[in-house]
Design a protein around this motif. Structure first.
Motif, PDB file in Angstrom:
ATOM      1  N   ASP A 117      56.800  59.128  38.132  1.00 23.51           N
ATOM      2  CA  ASP A 117      56.673  59.143  36.667  1.00 23.51           C
ATOM      3  C   ASP A 117      55.265  59.549  36.237  1.00 23.51           C
ATOM      4  O   ASP A 117      55.087  60.258  35.226  1.00 23.51           O
ATOM      5  CB  ASP A 117      57.017  57.770  36.099  1.00 23.51           C
ATOM      6  CG  ASP A 117      58.473  57.395  36.334  1.00 23.51           C
ATOM      7  OD1 ASP A 117      59.292  58.314  36.583  1.00 23.51           O
ATOM      8  OD2 ASP A 117      58.797  56.195  36.265  1.00 23.51           O
ATOM      9  N   PHE A 118      54.254  59.110  36.965  1.00 23.16           N
ATOM     10  CA  PHE A 118      52.871  59.486  36.667  1.00 23.16           C
ATOM     11  C   PHE A 118      52.692  61.002  36.761  1.00 23.16           C
ATOM     12  O   PHE A 118      52.075  61.633  35.895  1.00 23.16           O
ATOM     13  CB  PHE A 118      51.945  58.755  37.647  1.00 23.16           C
ATOM     14  CG  PHE A 118      50.529  59.225  37.636  1.00 23.16           C
ATOM     15  CD1 PHE A 118      49.631  58.786  36.672  1.00 23.16           C
ATOM     16  CD2 PHE A 118      50.064  60.118  38.609  1.00 23.16           C
ATOM     17  CE1 PHE A 118      48.309  59.220  36.671  1.00 23.16           C
ATOM     18  CE2 PHE A 118      48.745  60.557  38.609  1.00 23.16           C
ATOM     19  CZ  PHE A 118      47.870  60.109  37.642  1.00 23.16           C
ATOM     20  N   ASN A 119      53.236  61.573  37.811  1.00 29.59           N
ATOM     21  CA  ASN A 119      53.105  63.015  38.030  1.00 29.59           C
ATOM     22  C   ASN A 119      53.878  63.811  36.977  1.00 29.59           C
ATOM     23  O   ASN A 119      53.376  64.808  36.430  1.00 29.59           O
ATOM     24  CB  ASN A 119      53.610  63.348  39.429  1.00 29.59           C
ATOM     25  CG  ASN A 119      53.092  64.681  39.927  1.00 29.59           C
ATOM     26  OD1 ASN A 119      52.193  65.260  39.344  1.00 29.59           O
ATOM     27  ND2 ASN A 119      53.654  65.172  41.016  1.00 29.59           N
ATOM     28  N   VAL A 120      55.111  63.384  36.651  1.00 30.18           N
ATOM     29  CA  VAL A 120      55.944  64.105  35.693  1.00 30.18           C
ATOM     30  C   VAL A 120      55.376  64.022  34.278  1.00 30.18           C
ATOM     31  O   VAL A 120      55.452  64.979  33.498  1.00 30.18           O
ATOM     32  CB  VAL A 120      57.389  63.571  35.742  1.00 30.18           C
ATOM     33  CG1 VAL A 120      58.222  64.128  34.594  1.00 30.18           C
ATOM     34  CG2 VAL A 120      58.031  63.915  37.073  1.00 30.18           C
ATOM     35  N   ALA A 121      54.797  62.888  33.908  1.00 30.76           N
ATOM     36  CA  ALA A 121      54.219  62.742  32.570  1.00 30.76           C
ATOM     37  C   ALA A 121      53.109  63.764  32.341  1.00 30.76           C
ATOM     38  O   ALA A 121      53.005  64.363  31.254  1.00 30.76           O
ATOM     39  CB  ALA A 121      53.693  61.323  32.386  1.00 30.76           C
ATOM     40  N   LEU A 122      52.267  63.970  33.336  1.00 30.57           N
ATOM     41  CA  LEU A 122      51.211  64.970  33.206  1.00 30.57           C
ATOM     42  C   LEU A 122      51.773  66.388  33.185  1.00 30.57           C
ATOM     43  O   LEU A 122      51.315  67.242  32.401  1.00 30.57           O
ATOM     44  CB  LEU A 122      50.211  64.821  34.352  1.00 30.57           C
ATOM     45  CG  LEU A 122      49.368  63.531  34.338  1.00 30.57           C
ATOM     46  CD1 LEU A 122      48.519  63.436  35.601  1.00 30.57           C
ATOM     47  CD2 LEU A 122      48.476  63.489  33.090  1.00 30.57           C
ATOM     48  N   GLN A 123      52.770  66.663  33.999  1.00 36.04           N
ATOM     49  CA  GLN A 123      53.377  67.995  34.009  1.00 36.04           C
ATOM     50  C   GLN A 123      54.020  68.329  32.666  1.00 36.04           C
ATOM     51  O   GLN A 123      53.847  69.449  32.144  1.00 36.04           O
ATOM     52  CB  GLN A 123      54.414  68.082  35.132  1.00 36.04           C
ATOM     53  CG  GLN A 123      53.839  68.112  36.529  1.00 36.04           C
ATOM     54  CD  GLN A 123      54.921  68.174  37.596  1.00 36.04           C
ATOM     55  OE1 GLN A 123      56.115  68.109  37.303  1.00 36.04           O
ATOM     56  NE2 GLN A 123      54.513  68.279  38.856  1.00 36.04           N
ATOM     57  N   ASP A 124      54.768  67.399  32.088  1.00 35.55           N
ATOM     58  CA  ASP A 124      55.433  67.659  30.811  1.00 35.55           C
ATOM     59  C   ASP A 124      54.416  67.884  29.694  1.00 35.55           C
ATOM     60  O   ASP A 124      54.629  68.733  28.805  1.00 35.55           O
ATOM     61  CB  ASP A 124      56.344  66.491  30.453  1.00 35.55           C
ATOM     62  CG  ASP A 124      57.558  66.402  31.368  1.00 35.55           C
ATOM     63  OD1 ASP A 124      57.827  67.385  32.088  1.00 35.55           O
ATOM     64  OD2 ASP A 124      58.231  65.348  31.368  1.00 35.55           O
TER      65      ASP A 124
END
Length: 266
Positions: A117-124
């Motif tokens: 979730d940490f990684n996806v939040a930054l990507q989005d």
């Protein structure tokens, strides 16, 4: 950065660990196995916020919410956030104190889902930033956006085989033949010169020239009442018109009477 920009929350994770990391000796990247994973330097809550195009990784106390450290991220992936080479649950972030001083620390999540979730939040977030930049460029230069060209190129032709196109049944402009009736009842047309239907008078009554019934009169003054039957009147144009269909079909005079009766024979 404008003062009117609001701060939005992208992700919140209740548990994160902070580690001191040794200086990177080679360019191969960071390895979490070189950290003292069983002795984290700090533990608390992680919150990712965004203000404008910049994202902020904030390390806060679980209870009071006091800020421990903050890492502004203006590009991802980049030097502000890096993944380690030997695990998907650990990252290296660059924190700043606001006075120009920077430091690199390691963070780790207990659950792999929190790390995802940490990684996806930054990507989005940075995907949204890229789209906003493209929209701004198109708004400034609308003529430079690619246009769809549906015209024929020079020398390009098409071929239509019209001979094989068949008209659909019931198309506009095509008369449709009415099917012949194979059964059921059909209405007969009215007879030529037909008029309104007339009533045949019951016994004891007479039909006047206008088509109304005339009751027989009873002569008073004698014990045995006698019925005075009205005498038929000579045929007029109205009566001839009423009985015209019958007289034309039989060829007999319009009115024939028998002596002693008031009936009209047909």
């Amino acid at each position: 950065m404008e003062e009117s920009e609001y701060e939005s929350v992208l992700c919140v994770k209740p548990e994160v660990h902070v580690y001191r990391i040794p200086p990177r000796a080679t360019n191969r990247g960071y390895r979490a196995a070189e950290w003292q994973l069983d002795q984290p330097s700090w533990s608390g809550r992680l919150r990712i916020t965004a203000k404008g195009q910049v994202a902020y990784i904030k390390l806060e106390d679980r209870t009071s919410g006091e800020l421990f450290a903050q890492a502004p991220v203006d590009q991802f992936p980049g030097t502000a956030v890096e993944s380690v080479t030997d695990s998907s649950r650990y990252f290296v972030i660059r924190i700043e104190d606001g006075n120009g001083r920077r430091a690199f620390i390691g963070i780790g999540f207990v659950d792999r889902g929190d790390a995802f979730d940490f990684n996806v939040a930054l990507q989005d977030h940075f995907k949204w930033v890229k789209q906003q930049c493209e929209f701004a460029k198109q708004a400034q230069n609308p003529d430079q956006s690619p246009k769809l060209d549906l015209g024929f190129k020079e020398g390009q032709t098409i071929k239509l085989n019209i001979a094989n196109i068949k008209k659909k049944e019931g198309a506009v402009g095509t008369p449709r033949a009415r099917p012949a009736s194979t059964g059921g009842l059909s209405l007969l047309p009215p007879p030529p010169g037909g008029k309104a239907s007339t009533l045949i008078p019951p016994p004891g009554e007479h039909l006047s020239a206008g088509g109304s019934l005339i009751q027989p009169t009873v002569a008073a003054g004698s014990e045995g009442a006698t019925v005075s039957w009205p005498q038929p009147k000579p045929a007029t144009a109205a009566t001839a018109d009423v009985w015209g269909d019958f007289t034309k079909s039989t060829g007999s005079p319009p009115n024939q009477t028998e002596p002693g009766t008031g009936w009209v024979q047909f």
